[in-house]
Design an enzyme around this catalytic site. Structure first.
Site, mmCIF file in Angstrom:
data_model
loop_
_atom_site.group_PDB
_atom_site.id
_atom_site.type_symbol
_atom_site.label_atom_id
_atom_site.label_comp_id
_atom_site.label_asym_id
_atom_site.label_seq_id
_atom_site.Cartn_x
_atom_site.Cartn_y
_atom_site.Cartn_z
ATOM 1 N N GLY A 42 96.326 110.870 -27.983
ATOM 2 C CA GLY A 42 94.902 110.597 -27.556
ATOM 3 C C GLY A 42 93.996 109.063 -26.889
ATOM 4 N N ARG B 40 99.720 103.848 -37.643
ATOM 5 C CA ARG B 40 100.109 103.353 -39.415
ATOM 6 C C ARG B 40 101.152 103.272 -39.982
ATOM 7 N NH1 ARG B 40 95.167 101.681 -38.669
ATOM 8 N NH2 ARG B 40 93.567 102.609 -39.368
ATOM 9 N N ASP C 33 103.617 96.745 -36.079
ATOM 10 C CA ASP C 33 102.398 95.664 -36.153
ATOM 11 C C ASP C 33 101.854 96.625 -36.807
ATOM 12 O OD1 ASP C 33 100.131 94.206 -35.422
ATOM 13 O OD2 ASP C 33 98.976 96.145 -35.186
ATOM 14 N N GLU D 241 100.231 97.657 -46.220
ATOM 15 C CA GLU D 241 100.156 95.650 -45.854
ATOM 16 C C GLU D 241 98.952 94.750 -46.593
ATOM 17 O OE1 GLU D 241 97.660 96.938 -42.545
ATOM 18 O OE2 GLU D 241 99.493 97.405 -41.622
ATOM 19 N N HIS E 48 99.517 93.917 -38.669
ATOM 20 C CA HIS E 48 98.839 94.675 -38.110
ATOM 21 C C HIS E 48 96.968 93.593 -36.657
ATOM 22 C CE1 HIS E 48 96.086 98.135 -39.325
ATOM 23 N NE2 HIS E 48 96.059 97.894 -38.109
HETATM 24 O O1 A2R Z 1 98.401 116.758 -32.742
HETATM 25 P P1 A2R Z 1 96.727 116.888 -32.053
HETATM 26 O O2 A2R Z 1 97.052 118.037 -31.301
HETATM 27 O O3 A2R Z 1 95.256 117.107 -32.706
HETATM 28 O O4 A2R Z 1 97.332 115.157 -31.265
HETATM 29 C C1 A2R Z 1 96.369 114.264 -31.516
HETATM 30 C C2 A2R Z 1 97.778 113.510 -32.632
HETATM 31 N N1 A2R Z 1 97.412 114.061 -34.101
HETATM 32 C C3 A2R Z 1 99.151 114.337 -34.820
HETATM 33 N N2 A2R Z 1 100.002 114.501 -33.459
HETATM 34 C C4 A2R Z 1 101.113 115.480 -34.897
HETATM 35 N N3 A2R Z 1 101.530 115.372 -35.687
HETATM 36 C C5 A2R Z 1 99.748 115.100 -36.409
HETATM 37 N N4 A2R Z 1 100.128 115.903 -37.595
HETATM 38 C C6 A2R Z 1 98.527 114.457 -35.583
HETATM 39 N N5 A2R Z 1 97.227 114.474 -35.879
HETATM 40 C C7 A2R Z 1 97.411 114.064 -34.786
HETATM 41 O O5 A2R Z 1 97.362 112.058 -32.067
HETATM 42 C C8 A2R Z 1 96.717 113.633 -30.471
HETATM 43 O O6 A2R Z 1 96.993 113.224 -29.564
HETATM 44 C C9 A2R Z 1 96.373 111.362 -31.025
HETATM 45 C C10 A2R Z 1 94.716 110.682 -32.270
HETATM 46 O O7 A2R Z 1 94.409 110.543 -31.064
HETATM 47 P P2 A2R Z 1 92.903 110.053 -31.424
HETATM 48 O O8 A2R Z 1 91.666 110.718 -32.114
HETATM 49 O O9 A2R Z 1 92.331 110.289 -29.686
HETATM 50 O O10 A2R Z 1 92.822 109.193 -31.632
HETATM 51 P P3 A2R Z 1 92.876 107.277 -30.788
HETATM 52 O O11 A2R Z 1 92.029 106.922 -30.837
HETATM 53 O O12 A2R Z 1 94.096 107.443 -29.971
HETATM 54 O O13 A2R Z 1 93.468 106.081 -32.112
HETATM 55 C C11 A2R Z 1 95.119 106.864 -32.428
HETATM 56 C C12 A2R Z 1 95.610 105.846 -34.023
HETATM 57 C C13 A2R Z 1 93.538 105.843 -34.641
HETATM 58 O O14 A2R Z 1 93.629 106.799 -35.736
HETATM 59 C C14 A2R Z 1 94.906 104.499 -36.110
HETATM 60 O O15 A2R Z 1 95.623 104.838 -36.906
HETATM 61 C C15 A2R Z 1 95.370 104.359 -34.754
HETATM 62 O O16 A2R Z 1 95.328 104.370 -33.605
HETATM 63 O O17 A2R Z 1 95.525 102.547 -34.762
#
Ligand code: A2R
Length: 321
Positions: free
Chosen positions: A154, A233, A257, A262, A280
Site C-alpha cells: 500500500g 503489527r 519494531d 507491546e 515500535h
Molecule cells: O490485500 P490488498 O490487495 O488489500 O493489499 C493491502 C495489503 N493487505 C494484505 N495483504 C495480504 N493479506 C491480507 N490479509 C491483507 N490485508 C491488507 O496491505 C495493501 O497492499 C496493504 C495495506 O496498504 P494501506 O492500506 O495503504 O496501508 P499503509 O498506509 O501502507 O499502512 C500499512 C500498515 C498499517 O495498517 C499499520 O499496521 C502499519 O502499516 O503501520
C-alpha cells in the site's frame, strides 16, 4: 453561569502533545485522558467523539456504551485496535492518519533492514564493550545478492519499494490482489513468495484477517539465509514460531519494531543475538508525530463543522456509499 455546549470528546489515554491538546481544548469538552473507565461511566451518554492512540482499544463494548457517538479519530494509520466494523454498523465514522507517515516508516524499515543484516547494534555493543582491542568484529551477512519480498504493497509498502530499488535489489510482493501499475512480480501465495526470496518486509494491517500469516511454514520457506523485518503489527507474525526459527537458525535473523504484546517482549527474544529489537518507533519523530496529531485534530474539527471527515477508513467511506 452559562452551560458548556462544546461537544464532549472522550480520550482513551494521554493526549499526544500540547499543540493537539490546545486545539482540542478550544473546541471540545475533553474527558477520559487520565481515567478512561471513570469518564466512560460519568459521560458515556453525552460523548460525541473518541480520540484514540491504539494502545487502548475502542471495542464493540465501548462503542455500545456511547449512544451519541459520531466519530472515532485514531492516531496512527493502523486502526486494528478500533472495532471499525461495529462502528460502521452503528453509523459511527472512523478516521486514521494515512500518508503523513509513509516516508518516516519506510526510512525506519530500511534502517532496520540494514541494522539487522549488517548487525549494526551488535557492532556498536562490540565497541562499547571494549572487544575491538582484542579482535576485529567477525565478518557477517550481506544485503548484496538478496531478493526482497514485501508483504503489503500500500502507501508505505510502495515507499519501502522505492528505497529498495535504490539499493539495486529485486522486489516481489504479496497482497490479496495485484496492484495494476506495479512492475514487481505479485504472489497470491505468501509461502511461494517466501520460497523465492530471502528477505521479507512486513507492512500490512493487523487484525483478524492477517493474524499469524507469517507462520512456521512461511519461515521454513524463507530458509536459513532468511531475514524477516516487521514494521507492521506484531499480530501478523506467529511469535513463538519466529523464536523457534531464530533459535534453531532455520532463518538467519529478524528485525522487529512491533510485537504481539507491546511493550512486553518475550525474554526468549531478548536473549537472542540474531535479532534487532525496536520499541515500535516507525513513525516516532517530532516531525511526523506532529503531522499525525494535526490530522487527528483536523478530522474531528472538520466533522463537527459539518464538513465530513478528512481521512475516513475503508469501513466507513465518505460520502456514504
Ligand atoms: O490485500 P490488498 O490487495 O488489500 O493489499 C493491502 C495489503 N493487505 C494484505 N495483504 C495480504 N493479506 C491480507 N490479509 C491483507 N490485508 C491488507 O496491505 C495493501 O497492499 C496493504 C495495506 O496498504 P494501506 O492500506 O495503504 O496501508 P499503509 O498506509 O501502507 O499502512 C500499512 C500498515 C498499517 O495498517 C499499520 O499496521 C502499519 O502499516 O503501520
Amino acid at each position: 453561569m452559562s452551560e458548556d455546549t462544546r461537544p464532549v470528546l472522550l480520550l482513551t489515554g494521554m493526549i499526544m502533545d500540547h499543540v493537539v491538546e490546545r486545539q482540542l481544548k478550544e473546541r471540545f469538552h475533553l474527558v477520559g485522558a487520565e481515567d478512561f473507565e471513570g469518564a466512560l461511566a460519568a459521560h458515556g451518554d453525552e460523548v460525541r467523539g473518541v480520540v484514540t492512540r491504539g494502545s487502548r482499544g475502542v471495542t464493540a463494548a465501548v462503542i455500545e456504551r456511547l449512544p451519541k457517538l459520531e466519530i472515532i479519530s485514531n492516531f496512527g494509520v493502523g486502526y486494528d485496535s478500533v472495532d471499525a466494523a461495529t462502528a460502521a454498523k452503528h453509523g459511527v465514522m472512523v478516521t486514521n492518519t494515512p500518508d503523513v507517515l509513509n516516508e518516516e516508516v519506510a526510512d525506519l524499515a530500511l534502517g532496520l533492514l540494514l541494522a539487522t543484516i549488517r548487525e549494526i547494534p551488535q557492532a556498536d555493543r562490540y565497541v562499547r564493550d571494549g572487544k575491538w582491542k582484542a579482535a576485529a568484529f567477525p565478518l557477517g551477512a550481506t544485503l548484496r545478492g538478496r531478493s526482497i519480498g514485501i508483504v503489503g504493497m500500500g502507501r508505505i509498502g510502495r515507499a519501502i519499494a522505492k528505497r529498495i530499488e535504490a539499493f539495486g535489489l529485486p522486489i516481489a510482493y504479496h497482497t490479496r490482489g495485484p496492484v495494476p501499475d506495479l512492475p514487481y512480480p505479485h504472489y497470491l501465495d505468501l509461502v511461494a513468495m517466501a520460497r523465492d526470496v530471502d528477505t521479507l518486509i512486513l507492512i500490512l494491517p493487523g487484525g483478524p484477517s492477517t493474524r499469524g500469516i507469517v507462520n512456521a511454514e512461511v519461515l521454513a520457506a524463507l530458509g536459513p539465509n532468511g531475514v524477516l523485518i516487521n514494521v507492521a503489527r506484531g499480530s501478523v507474525v506467529d511469535e513463538p514460531a519466529l523464536i523457534e526459527a531464530l533459535k534453531a537458525r532455520t532463518i538467519l535473523a529478524a528485525g522487529l519494531d512491533v510485537f504481539a504484546d507491546e511493550p512486553n517482549v518475550p525474554e526468549a527474544l531478548r536473549a537472542l543475538d540474531n535479532v534487532v529489537l525496536l520499541p515500535h518507533v516507525g513513525s516516532a519523530t517530532h516531525f511526523t508525530r506532529t503531522a499525525m496529531g494535526q490530522l487527528v485534530v483536523d478530522n474531528v474539527i472538520s466533522w463537527f463543522d459539518g464538513k465530513g471527515p478528512v481521512t475516513p477508513v475503508a469501513e466507513t467511506p465518505w460520502p456514504k456509499g
